[in-house]
Scaffold this motif. Structure first.
Motif, mmCIF file in Angstrom:
data_model
loop_
_atom_site.group_PDB
_atom_site.id
_atom_site.type_symbol
_atom_site.label_atom_id
_atom_site.label_comp_id
_atom_site.label_asym_id
_atom_site.label_seq_id
_atom_site.Cartn_x
_atom_site.Cartn_y
_atom_site.Cartn_z
ATOM 1 N N TYR A 227 1.808 -20.679 15.937
ATOM 2 C CA TYR A 227 0.924 -20.125 16.959
ATOM 3 C C TYR A 227 1.294 -18.674 17.262
ATOM 4 O O TYR A 227 2.457 -18.277 17.190
ATOM 5 C CB TYR A 227 0.964 -20.964 18.239
ATOM 6 N N ASP B 142 -5.940 -19.477 21.027
ATOM 7 C CA ASP B 142 -6.214 -20.473 19.997
ATOM 8 C C ASP B 142 -5.870 -19.969 18.598
ATOM 9 O O ASP B 142 -5.986 -20.726 17.627
ATOM 10 C CB ASP B 142 -7.698 -20.866 20.033
ATOM 11 N N ARG C 19 -5.380 -25.347 22.749
ATOM 12 C CA ARG C 19 -3.970 -24.958 22.656
ATOM 13 C C ARG C 19 -3.063 -25.993 23.321
ATOM 14 O O ARG C 19 -1.939 -26.206 22.861
ATOM 15 C CB ARG C 19 -3.764 -23.571 23.259
ATOM 16 N N ARG D 159 -4.003 -19.673 15.633
ATOM 17 C CA ARG D 159 -2.874 -20.450 15.124
ATOM 18 C C ARG D 159 -3.203 -21.071 13.775
ATOM 19 O O ARG D 159 -4.375 -21.190 13.393
ATOM 20 C CB ARG D 159 -2.498 -21.554 16.114
#
Length: 348
Positions: free
Chosen positions: A121, A159, A182, A161
């Motif tokens: 992430y 988000d 997330r 990632r």
């Protein structure tokens, strides 16, 4: 049927016509440098501008560009979910279409994934081009969420990632309607690691998360991963009860010492009633948020409706179209399937 891609890049799009060309070009440059097969899954979340037309022009020239076109706007988190549902890669990368998250960071994410991490992430070290209010509210939001939620959600992350296929398989079983991707990614566990970056200014257009949507997003995050708002009612009730019990002997003593006119009149009573009523209404609102989310789940509606797709192979269609529930032979109650997903519009 084409060879299965190793990487799937998922990009939700809502009124981003000015960003489609640079998004495609930068992602193509980055992913071609890997020398491995990839796909770009673009989810058109009911755009009202020329976004879909531009995406279709690239999809016509490049079969690696896949399109999932919603029947209407269902929201960013739902669009991300649809992209995950249709993604076929061994690794799935989520990225926004506004290019604030640099596609070039994907190469570092891939390196971490190949080193054995299952979720990589991106952590925002700096956010360019945003107002002081947005920066302050975002900082407070992430730290409050970190403190009160039941899972450890890293601060200053969005988000953006990379997720291994085994993580994606678990996420596809989680079909709650009020989604916080997330947080869901943190909840599943697995081996996770951060990469840091500087978030750039939006390339074109305006933010799709104004203040009102941010409030709703925060409520989804809190109610989806924490019971703290419900639990705090007990502490507030205990404090108010203690103050009430403490006030009884104090008022009695003062009335005996000063006289019966002490603390007289209705003004104080009205103020106390208004204070208590405000607490009650606030906590009824909190309780209502949880009840509303239960209602959303009980209705059993699909998360989204797909109007059309482009360049989606038959295997991806079958996976995405599998029914959301199947009968449980033990008690005839519905149970989630691993590959649950959407309802498609008629005429597809």
């Amino acid at each position: 049927m084409t060879d299965r891609p190793r990487y799937s890049i998922v990009a939700p799009v809502y009124n981003e016509e000015g960003n489609i060309q640079p998004l495609y070009e930068r992602i193509s440059t980055v992913m071609n440098s890997t020398g491995e097969p990839w796909e770009l899954v673009v989810v058109n979340d009911g755009s009202r501008d020329g976004s879909l037309t531009q995406i279709e022009s690239y999809a016509a020239r490049d079969p690696r560009v896949k399109i999932v076109n919603f029947a209407r706007n269902f929201g960013h988190q739902t669009a991300v979910t649809a992209g995950i549902d249709y993604a076929a890669g061994e690794a799935v990368i989520l990225i926004d279409a506004d290019l604030q998250d640099p596609p070039e960071l994907i190469l570092e994410m891939i390196e971490r994934w190949k080193a054995g991490y299952e979720v990589v992430y991106a952590v925002r070290e700096q956010r360019k081009g945003e107002s002081w209010f947005k920066l302050l509210s975002a900082k407070i939001f992430y730290r409050v969420i970190y403190r009160i939620t039941d899972v450890e959600i890293p601060v200053d992350t969005g988000d953006f990632r990379l997720m291994d296929r085994k993580v994606v398989t678990v996420l596809k079983q989680m079909r709650e309607h009020n989604r916080f991707i997330r947080g869901m990614t943190s909840w599943v566990g697995f081996k996770q690691t951060p990469v840091s970056y500087v978030r750039e200014e939006r390339h074109w257009g305006v933010t799709k998360y104004p203040f009102k949507k941010m409030i709703g997003f925060a409520l989804d995050a809190i109610t989806g991963f924490s019971y703290f708002p419900l639990q705090i009612m007990v502490y507030v009730a205990a404090v108010l009860g203690f103050l009430a019990l403490l006030a009884i002997p104090i008022v009695a003593i003062l009335r005996l010492a000063v006289g019966p006119d002490f603390f007289g009149g209705q003004a104080t009573t009205i103020i106390l009633l208004l204070l208590l009523s405000s607490f009650q209404l606030f906590f009824l609102f909190i309780l209502g948020q949880y009840v509303a989310r239960i209602y959303d789940e009980a209705r059993g509606r699909p998360l989204y409706v797909v109007a059309s797709t482009s360049n989606i192979d038959a295997d991806s269609e079958r996976v995405a179209d599998s029914p959301a529930v199947k009968p449980n032979p033990a008690n005839n109650a519905p149970t989630l399937q691993a590959e649950a997903a959407p309802l498609k519009a008629q005429g597809e």
